[in-house]
Design a protein around this motif. Structure first.
Motif, PDB file in Angstrom:
ATOM      1  N   GLU A   1      16.639  59.219  51.748  1.00  0.00           N
ATOM      2  CA  GLU A   1      16.245  58.878  50.379  1.00  0.00           C
ATOM      3  C   GLU A   1      17.261  59.423  49.377  1.00  0.00           C
ATOM      4  O   GLU A   1      17.623  58.740  48.421  1.00  0.00           O
ATOM      5  CB  GLU A   1      14.854  59.434  50.068  1.00  0.00           C
ATOM      6  CG  GLU A   1      13.735  58.701  50.757  1.00  0.00           C
ATOM      7  CD  GLU A   1      12.383  59.360  50.534  1.00  0.00           C
ATOM      8  OE1 GLU A   1      12.314  60.413  49.857  1.00  0.00           O
ATOM      9  OE2 GLU A   1      11.396  58.824  51.054  1.00  0.00           O
ATOM     10  N   ALA A   2      17.729  60.637  49.609  1.00  0.00           N
ATOM     11  CA  ALA A   2      18.733  61.234  48.720  1.00  0.00           C
ATOM     12  C   ALA A   2      20.038  60.452  48.797  1.00  0.00           C
ATOM     13  O   ALA A   2      20.691  60.225  47.770  1.00  0.00           O
ATOM     14  CB  ALA A   2      18.960  62.701  49.081  1.00  0.00           C
ATOM     15  N   ASP A   3      20.424  60.006  49.986  1.00  0.00           N
ATOM     16  CA  ASP A   3      21.639  59.198  50.128  1.00  0.00           C
ATOM     17  C   ASP A   3      21.481  57.874  49.389  1.00  0.00           C
ATOM     18  O   ASP A   3      22.415  57.405  48.735  1.00  0.00           O
ATOM     19  CB  ASP A   3      21.944  58.938  51.602  1.00  0.00           C
ATOM     20  CG  ASP A   3      22.419  60.172  52.336  1.00  0.00           C
ATOM     21  OD1 ASP A   3      22.707  61.192  51.671  1.00  0.00           O
ATOM     22  OD2 ASP A   3      22.490  60.119  53.576  1.00  0.00           O
TER      23      ASP A   3
ATOM     24  N   MET B   1      19.618  57.369  46.776  1.00  0.00           N
ATOM     25  CA  MET B   1      19.703  57.671  45.343  1.00  0.00           C
ATOM     26  C   MET B   1      21.150  57.845  44.904  1.00  0.00           C
ATOM     27  O   MET B   1      21.530  57.415  43.812  1.00  0.00           O
ATOM     28  CB  MET B   1      18.929  58.951  45.020  1.00  0.00           C
ATOM     29  CG  MET B   1      17.457  58.800  45.020  1.00  0.00           C
ATOM     30  SD  MET B   1      16.720  60.380  44.555  1.00  0.00           S
ATOM     31  CE  MET B   1      15.054  60.097  45.049  1.00  0.00           C
ATOM     32  N   ALA B   2      21.968  58.465  45.750  1.00  0.00           N
ATOM     33  CA  ALA B   2      23.379  58.656  45.414  1.00  0.00           C
ATOM     34  C   ALA B   2      24.094  57.315  45.291  1.00  0.00           C
ATOM     35  O   ALA B   2      24.850  57.085  44.343  1.00  0.00           O
ATOM     36  CB  ALA B   2      24.054  59.526  46.478  1.00  0.00           C
TER      37      ALA B   2
ATOM     38  N   SER C   1      22.864  55.504  42.187  1.00  0.00           N
ATOM     39  CA  SER C   1      23.473  56.103  41.004  1.00  0.00           C
ATOM     40  C   SER C   1      24.873  55.541  40.780  1.00  0.00           C
ATOM     41  O   SER C   1      25.238  55.166  39.659  1.00  0.00           O
ATOM     42  CB  SER C   1      23.544  57.626  41.168  1.00  0.00           C
ATOM     43  OG  SER C   1      24.288  58.208  40.137  1.00  0.00           O
TER      44      SER C   1
ATOM     45  N   ALA D   1      19.700  63.150  43.534  1.00  0.00           N
ATOM     46  CA  ALA D   1      20.322  63.101  44.856  1.00  0.00           C
ATOM     47  C   ALA D   1      20.992  64.425  45.181  1.00  0.00           C
ATOM     48  O   ALA D   1      20.875  64.929  46.305  1.00  0.00           O
ATOM     49  CB  ALA D   1      21.336  61.961  44.913  1.00  0.00           C
TER      50      ALA D   1
ATOM     51  N   ARG E   1      18.401  67.049  45.992  1.00  0.00           N
ATOM     52  CA  ARG E   1      17.741  66.871  47.291  1.00  0.00           C
ATOM     53  C   ARG E   1      18.699  67.012  48.456  1.00  0.00           C
ATOM     54  O   ARG E   1      18.330  66.788  49.602  1.00  0.00           O
ATOM     55  CB  ARG E   1      17.055  65.509  47.339  1.00  0.00           C
ATOM     56  CG  ARG E   1      15.889  65.444  46.396  1.00  0.00           C
ATOM     57  CD  ARG E   1      15.151  64.154  46.511  1.00  0.00           C
ATOM     58  NE  ARG E   1      14.042  64.130  45.552  1.00  0.00           N
ATOM     59  CZ  ARG E   1      13.128  63.209  45.534  1.00  0.00           C
ATOM     60  NH1 ARG E   1      13.170  62.211  46.400  1.00  0.00           N
ATOM     61  NH2 ARG E   1      12.167  63.260  44.652  1.00  0.00           N
TER      62      ARG E   1
ATOM     63  N   THR F   1      21.940  65.464  49.189  1.00  0.00           N
ATOM     64  CA  THR F   1      22.478  64.244  49.779  1.00  0.00           C
ATOM     65  C   THR F   1      23.727  64.529  50.603  1.00  0.00           C
ATOM     66  O   THR F   1      24.473  65.471  50.322  1.00  0.00           O
ATOM     67  CB  THR F   1      22.807  63.216  48.677  1.00  0.00           C
ATOM     68  OG1 THR F   1      23.285  62.027  49.303  1.00  0.00           O
ATOM     69  CG2 THR F   1      23.843  63.723  47.708  1.00  0.00           C
TER      70      THR F   1
ATOM     71  N   ARG G   1      27.559  63.342  48.586  1.00  0.00           N
ATOM     72  CA  ARG G   1      27.733  64.126  47.363  1.00  0.00           C
ATOM     73  C   ARG G   1      28.756  63.501  46.414  1.00  0.00           C
ATOM     74  O   ARG G   1      28.561  63.476  45.211  1.00  0.00           O
ATOM     75  CB  ARG G   1      28.152  65.538  47.753  1.00  0.00           C
ATOM     76  CG  ARG G   1      28.274  66.488  46.629  1.00  0.00           C
ATOM     77  CD  ARG G   1      28.509  67.899  47.163  1.00  0.00           C
ATOM     78  NE  ARG G   1      28.810  68.807  46.087  1.00  0.00           N
ATOM     79  CZ  ARG G   1      27.896  69.368  45.315  1.00  0.00           C
ATOM     80  NH1 ARG G   1      26.625  69.101  45.518  1.00  0.00           N
ATOM     81  NH2 ARG G   1      28.251  70.182  44.345  1.00  0.00           N
TER      82      ARG G   1
ATOM     83  N   ALA H   1      27.237  60.649  44.487  1.00  0.00           N
ATOM     84  CA  ALA H   1      26.296  61.123  43.475  1.00  0.00           C
ATOM     85  C   ALA H   1      27.049  61.649  42.254  1.00  0.00           C
ATOM     86  O   ALA H   1      26.695  61.342  41.113  1.00  0.00           O
ATOM     87  CB  ALA H   1      25.391  62.208  44.055  1.00  0.00           C
TER      88      ALA H   1
END
Length: 89
Positions: free
Chosen positions: A15-17, A19-20, A23, A49, A52, A54, A57, A60
């Motif tokens: 999920e964090a990946d 979001m990155a 973004s 991201a 959390r 990611t 990075r 993001a």
């Protein structure tokens, strides 16, 4: 129980990946369209991201930089156009 924690961790990382990447994409599109809306979204998603943890990075951080650039482009366009972005007639 240990496998459940690992699966949850992988899901949060995925999920964090996502979001990155979102973004980055929103920041990139925001340079051309809807920068007032997409710029802040890119900033928030990039920050979430990173918060959390990611694995993406760089994306993001680049998404956050593009989100900030969106707002700078908007400010320059407003100043250059004396407060009007569009002129009809």
């Amino acid at each position: 129980m240990a496998t459940g924690g690992g699966a949850l961790r992988r899901q949060r990382a995925a999920e964090a990946d996502g979001m990155a990447v979102a973004s980055f994409v929103l920041g990139l599109i925001g340079l051309l369209l809807f920068n007032l809306v997409l710029g802040p979204f890119a900033l928030v998603l990039g920050a979430l991201a990173l918060g959390r943890g990611t694995g993406r990075r760089g994306r993001a951080v680049l998404g956050m930089a593009l989100g900030a650039a969106d707002l700078v482009v908007l400010a320059v366009a407003l100043i250059g156009g004396h407060g009007a972005l569009w002129q009809i007639g």
